[in-house]
Design a protein around this motif. Structure first.
Motif, PDB file in Angstrom:
ATOM      1  N   MET A 313       0.849  -1.193   0.000  1.00 33.18           N
ATOM      2  CA  MET A 313       0.000   0.000   0.000  1.00 33.18           C
ATOM      3  C   MET A 313       0.884   1.242   0.000  1.00 33.18           C
ATOM      4  N   ASP A 314       0.494   2.205  -0.826  1.00 35.14           N
ATOM      5  CA  ASP A 314       1.151   3.511  -0.813  1.00 35.14           C
ATOM      6  C   ASP A 314       0.290   4.442   0.036  1.00 35.14           C
ATOM      7  N   LEU A 315       0.876   5.007   1.083  1.00 38.08           N
ATOM      8  CA  LEU A 315       0.142   5.858   2.014  1.00 38.08           C
ATOM      9  C   LEU A 315       0.562   7.311   1.822  1.00 38.08           C
ATOM     10  N   ALA A 316      -0.388   8.131   1.472  1.00 37.56           N
ATOM     11  CA  ALA A 316      -0.083   9.553   1.263  1.00 37.56           C
ATOM     12  C   ALA A 316      -0.391  10.333   2.540  1.00 37.56           C
ATOM     13  N   VAL A 317       0.587  11.109   3.005  1.00 38.76           N
ATOM     14  CA  VAL A 317       0.403  11.958   4.187  1.00 38.76           C
ATOM     15  C   VAL A 317       0.877  13.360   3.848  1.00 38.76           C
ATOM     16  N   SER A 318       0.373  14.308   4.597  1.00 37.12           N
ATOM     17  CA  SER A 318       0.768  15.700   4.349  1.00 37.12           C
ATOM     18  C   SER A 318       2.246  15.887   4.660  1.00 37.12           C
ATOM     19  N   THR A 319       2.830  16.908   4.061  1.00 33.87           N
ATOM     20  CA  THR A 319       4.262  17.158   4.229  1.00 33.87           C
ATOM     21  C   THR A 319       4.642  17.350   5.688  1.00 33.87           C
ATOM     22  N   GLU A 320       3.794  18.061   6.453  1.00 35.53           N
ATOM     23  CA  GLU A 320       4.122  18.328   7.854  1.00 35.53           C
ATOM     24  C   GLU A 320       4.011  17.067   8.728  1.00 35.53           C
ATOM     25  N   ASN A 321       3.242  16.070   8.272  1.00 38.81           N
ATOM     26  CA  ASN A 321       3.091  14.831   9.050  1.00 38.81           C
ATOM     27  C   ASN A 321       3.981  13.690   8.537  1.00 38.81           C
ATOM     28  N   LEU A 322       4.795  13.997   7.554  1.00 35.72           N
ATOM     29  CA  LEU A 322       5.598  12.948   6.915  1.00 35.72           C
ATOM     30  C   LEU A 322       6.570  12.290   7.904  1.00 35.72           C
ATOM     31  N   SER A 323       7.279  13.102   8.675  1.00 37.39           N
ATOM     32  CA  SER A 323       8.258  12.554   9.613  1.00 37.39           C
ATOM     33  C   SER A 323       7.575  11.743  10.707  1.00 37.39           C
ATOM     34  N   GLN A 324       6.393  12.174  11.141  1.00 36.85           N
ATOM     35  CA  GLN A 324       5.659  11.439  12.175  1.00 36.85           C
ATOM     36  C   GLN A 324       5.186  10.088  11.651  1.00 36.85           C
ATOM     37  N   ALA A 325       4.727  10.059  10.409  1.00 40.79           N
ATOM     38  CA  ALA A 325       4.253   8.811   9.817  1.00 40.79           C
ATOM     39  C   ALA A 325       5.388   7.805   9.667  1.00 40.79           C
ATOM     40  N   ILE A 326       6.538   8.283   9.253  1.00 43.68           N
ATOM     41  CA  ILE A 326       7.682   7.385   9.069  1.00 43.68           C
ATOM     42  C   ILE A 326       8.245   6.963  10.416  1.00 43.68           C
ATOM     43  N   GLY A 327       8.338   7.916  11.343  1.00 44.28           N
ATOM     44  CA  GLY A 327       8.889   7.621  12.660  1.00 44.28           C
ATOM     45  C   GLY A 327      10.403   7.694  12.665  1.00 44.28           C
ATOM     46  N   ARG A 328      10.968   7.766  13.870  1.00 39.99           N
ATOM     47  CA  ARG A 328      12.416   7.862  13.992  1.00 39.99           C
ATOM     48  C   ARG A 328      13.066   6.593  13.438  1.00 39.99           C
ATOM     49  N   GLY A 329      13.921   6.775  12.456  1.00 40.35           N
ATOM     50  CA  GLY A 329      14.585   5.622  11.848  1.00 40.35           C
ATOM     51  C   GLY A 329      13.619   4.692  11.132  1.00 40.35           C
ATOM     52  N   GLY A 330      12.450   5.234  10.735  1.00 47.48           N
ATOM     53  CA  GLY A 330      11.445   4.415  10.045  1.00 47.48           C
ATOM     54  C   GLY A 330      10.678   3.499  10.981  1.00 47.48           C
ATOM     55  N   GLN A 331      10.724   3.800  12.286  1.00 49.31           N
ATOM     56  CA  GLN A 331      10.145   2.898  13.282  1.00 49.31           C
ATOM     57  C   GLN A 331       8.640   2.725  13.127  1.00 49.31           C
ATOM     58  N   ASN A 332       7.907   3.827  12.950  1.00 47.07           N
ATOM     59  CA  ASN A 332       6.446   3.739  12.916  1.00 47.07           C
ATOM     60  C   ASN A 332       5.952   2.914  11.731  1.00 47.07           C
ATOM     61  N   VAL A 333       6.475   3.199  10.557  1.00 46.73           N
ATOM     62  CA  VAL A 333       6.028   2.460   9.367  1.00 46.73           C
ATOM     63  C   VAL A 333       6.514   1.018   9.411  1.00 46.73           C
ATOM     64  N   ARG A 334       7.682   0.798  10.006  1.00 46.73           N
ATOM     65  CA  ARG A 334       8.203  -0.573  10.105  1.00 46.73           C
ATOM     66  C   ARG A 334       7.323  -1.427  11.016  1.00 46.73           C
ATOM     67  N   LEU A 335       6.936  -0.877  12.169  1.00 52.43           N
ATOM     68  CA  LEU A 335       6.082  -1.621  13.088  1.00 52.43           C
ATOM     69  C   LEU A 335       4.695  -1.866  12.476  1.00 52.43           C
ATOM     70  N   ALA A 336       4.173  -0.877  11.767  1.00 51.24           N
ATOM     71  CA  ALA A 336       2.870  -1.032  11.117  1.00 51.24           C
ATOM     72  C   ALA A 336       2.941  -2.111  10.031  1.00 51.24           C
ATOM     73  N   THR A 337       4.059  -2.171   9.334  1.00 54.05           N
ATOM     74  CA  THR A 337       4.259  -3.208   8.308  1.00 54.05           C
ATOM     75  C   THR A 337       4.259  -4.596   8.942  1.00 54.05           C
ATOM     76  N   GLN A 338       4.994  -4.735  10.047  1.00 57.22           N
ATOM     77  CA  GLN A 338       5.049  -6.027  10.737  1.00 57.22           C
ATOM     78  C   GLN A 338       3.687  -6.424  11.285  1.00 57.22           C
ATOM     79  N   LEU A 339       2.951  -5.460  11.809  1.00 56.86           N
ATOM     80  CA  LEU A 339       1.661  -5.749  12.439  1.00 56.86           C
ATOM     81  C   LEU A 339       0.609  -6.165  11.414  1.00 56.86           C
ATOM     82  N   THR A 340       0.549  -5.469  10.291  1.00 54.99           N
ATOM     83  CA  THR A 340      -0.511  -5.710   9.308  1.00 54.99           C
ATOM     84  C   THR A 340      -0.146  -6.763   8.271  1.00 54.99           C
ATOM     85  N   GLY A 341       1.160  -6.958   8.053  1.00 52.03           N
ATOM     86  CA  GLY A 341       1.571  -7.908   7.031  1.00 52.03           C
ATOM     87  C   GLY A 341       1.619  -7.311   5.634  1.00 52.03           C
TER      88      GLY A 341
END
Length: 504
Positions: A313-341
């Protein structure tokens, strides 16, 4: 030979170590056998039998019954442990090659056995029995939460005392990074494996496994045990952050609130057990797109493009929320990937919109060109989700009639033009294949014949360079082609490449 001392030793070891008497009897028999063998200058085999009721024991010398060895004049190769078949039949007429011949010999005194040897054998057997007992006791508990006291720490690895002389092992990589643990601390872990090892640990525990997070929530949230809440999965970055998905089986119950607890008490207890790991509790949803949106919390998702084939899935987020969505070191998106498959890709919404608009214009231009329609109709087709000429040609008429402003006449005309376009494209492709002729270098290549060269040309492989770029699998669909020939042809076609590299 009567020996009450043997029975006494068996009773003592059996009672102290809580193991079966038979194990101790076997250990003493092994010790007596070792002492018997040591009495002889050359290696022999011996067997000792202890009467389990009286303590009497007998000793037998053993020989393997073998056939004559022609290489050494019909004799045996190892006289101390082998006996010829003919000799064995003097005492046992039914003896066969492979049997064991025996003769009773004088037994050694139990009291004279080298004390250390007997003790070592007995202790070894007892330890084996104890280790087997531990494995049998914990085999059924794999996947459970266990609690122990830190007994010792070696190079970052931790040994837990579970009580009853039982130890569990937590490898350094299974410990939470930067977690401060001291001898005497009581900690919990997830029992991930039980193995019967001759030496070393047998119970393997993890503090980093996602299953530990699930087990802790089962412990802290009674509603999980009652079946009112189901834990759907977990993902962890040990010691830093985790996500857990929950589902309510009772529409009146808020699963997230139940897991958080009054003033966050339940989730805080779990976090404290995991060295302060911050836990996001996610509401599971049967709609996978919505589930992904929930899993990306606290980031807000503006739009999602789902690719079923790539399971991404490609997830579009606003520019100001981009860093929050990715997370420090890609942590947030990585955990979401592991959780959802799902493979999740976070992109800037403005760029996504531009890419989407460009793609839409490309498809619109294709429809204008191939269907000979105006831009308004072409854009309408794009907006309702049509991406290819094939979809327009073969989608049910009823679906196209649902499009606002489309009547039956227009739909039939569009389908007819789409089919004509596909037919023209197929004829053009066929003509291109039929007119393709192999290049001279392909025709003259070693191992090539004219029929194969034209077959390759018909598939768009015109030159040696074209052939060199193919894989073995690409050629296996050709008539009378096998892996060996395909490999030889490809390597021959690549020879000029290697020559050029060598010249450089």
């Amino acid at each position: 030979m009567a020996n009450k001392e043997i029975l006494l030793v068996v009773d003592v070891f059996s009672n102290e170590k809580a193991i079966e008497k038979e194990v101790v009897f076997q250990a003493i028999e092994s010790a007596l056998e070792m002492a018997t063998v040591k009495r002889y200058a050359t290696p022999i085999k011996a067997r000792v039998e202890i009467d389990r009721k009286t303590g009497d024991y007998k000793t037998y010398r053993l020989w393997d019954v073998v056939a004559p060895n022609s290489e050494i004049n019909g004799d045996v190769e190892f006289p101390g442990t082998q006996i010829l078949l003919d000799v064995a039949r003097f005492d046992n007429p039914d003896a066969q090659v492979g049997d064991m011949a025996q003769e009773e010999i004088e037994s050694v005194e139990f009291g004279r056995i080298a004390a250390q040897t007997a003790k070592q054998v007995i202790i070894h057997k007892v330890r084996e029995a104890e280790r087997k007992k531990i494995v049998d006791a914990y085999k059924s508990r794999v996947g459970e939460l266990i609690t122990g006291v830190v007994k010792r720490i070696e190079k970052g690895s931790v040994y837990l005392d579970l009580g009853g002389h039982v130890e569990a092992y937590i490898a350094k990589e299974d410990m939470i990074p930067r977690e401060s643990v001291r001898v005497g601390d009581r900690i919990r872990g997830y029992l991930r494996d039980v193995r019967s090892e001759p030496r070393g640990p047998q119970l393997f525990v993890s503090r980093t496994a996602p299953e530990l997070l699930l087990a802790l929530f089962r412990l802290e949230v009674p509603e999980v045990g009652e079946g009112l809440i189901t834990l759907m999965g977990a993902a962890r970055d040990p010691g830093s952050r985790a996500k857990i998905a929950v589902k309510s089986n009772d529409p009146r119950l808020d699963p997230v609130g139940a897991c958080v607890g009054m003033r966050g008490s339940r989730v805080q207890s779990v976090s404290n057990e995991l060295a302060g790991e911050r836990v996001d509790i996610i509401l599971w949803n049967p709609n996978e797109a919505q589930y992904v949106i929930n899993a990306m919390s606290p980031a807000e998702i503006q739009s999602i493009v789902v690719d079923e084939d790539r399971h991404s899935m490609d997830l579009a987020v606003s520019t100001e929320n981009l860093s929050q969505a990715i997370g420090r070191g890609g942590q947030n998106v990585r955990l979401a990937t592991q959780l959802t498959g799902w493979e999740l890709n976070v992109i800037d919404a403005s760029k996504a919109e531009a890419n989407s608009e460009a793609e839409a214009n490309k498809i619109k231009d294709l429809f204008v060109r191939e269907l000979d329609v105006d831009e308004d109709i072409a854009m309408t087709l794009v907006e309702v989700g049509f991406n290819t000429i094939e979809e327009i040609a073969y989608v049910p008429v009823s679906e196209m009639l649902e499009i606002e402003g489309f009547d039956e006449e227009l739909v039939n005309e569009l389908r007819s033009r789409a089919k004509d376009s596909l037919l023209i494209s197929a004829i053009a492709a066929e003509e291109k294949i039929e007119t393709n002729e192999p290049a001279q270098d392909l025709l003259e290549m070693e191992g090539m014949d004219k029929e194969l060269a034209y077959e390759l040309a018909g598939r768009g492989i015109i030159t040696m360079d074209d052939l060199a770029e193919q894989s073995i699998d690409d050629l296996l669909s050709l008539p009378e082609m096998d892996e060996d020939r395909a490999a030889k042809l490809i390597m021959k076609a690549r020879e000029p490449w290697f020559s050029e590299e060598k010249g450089k």
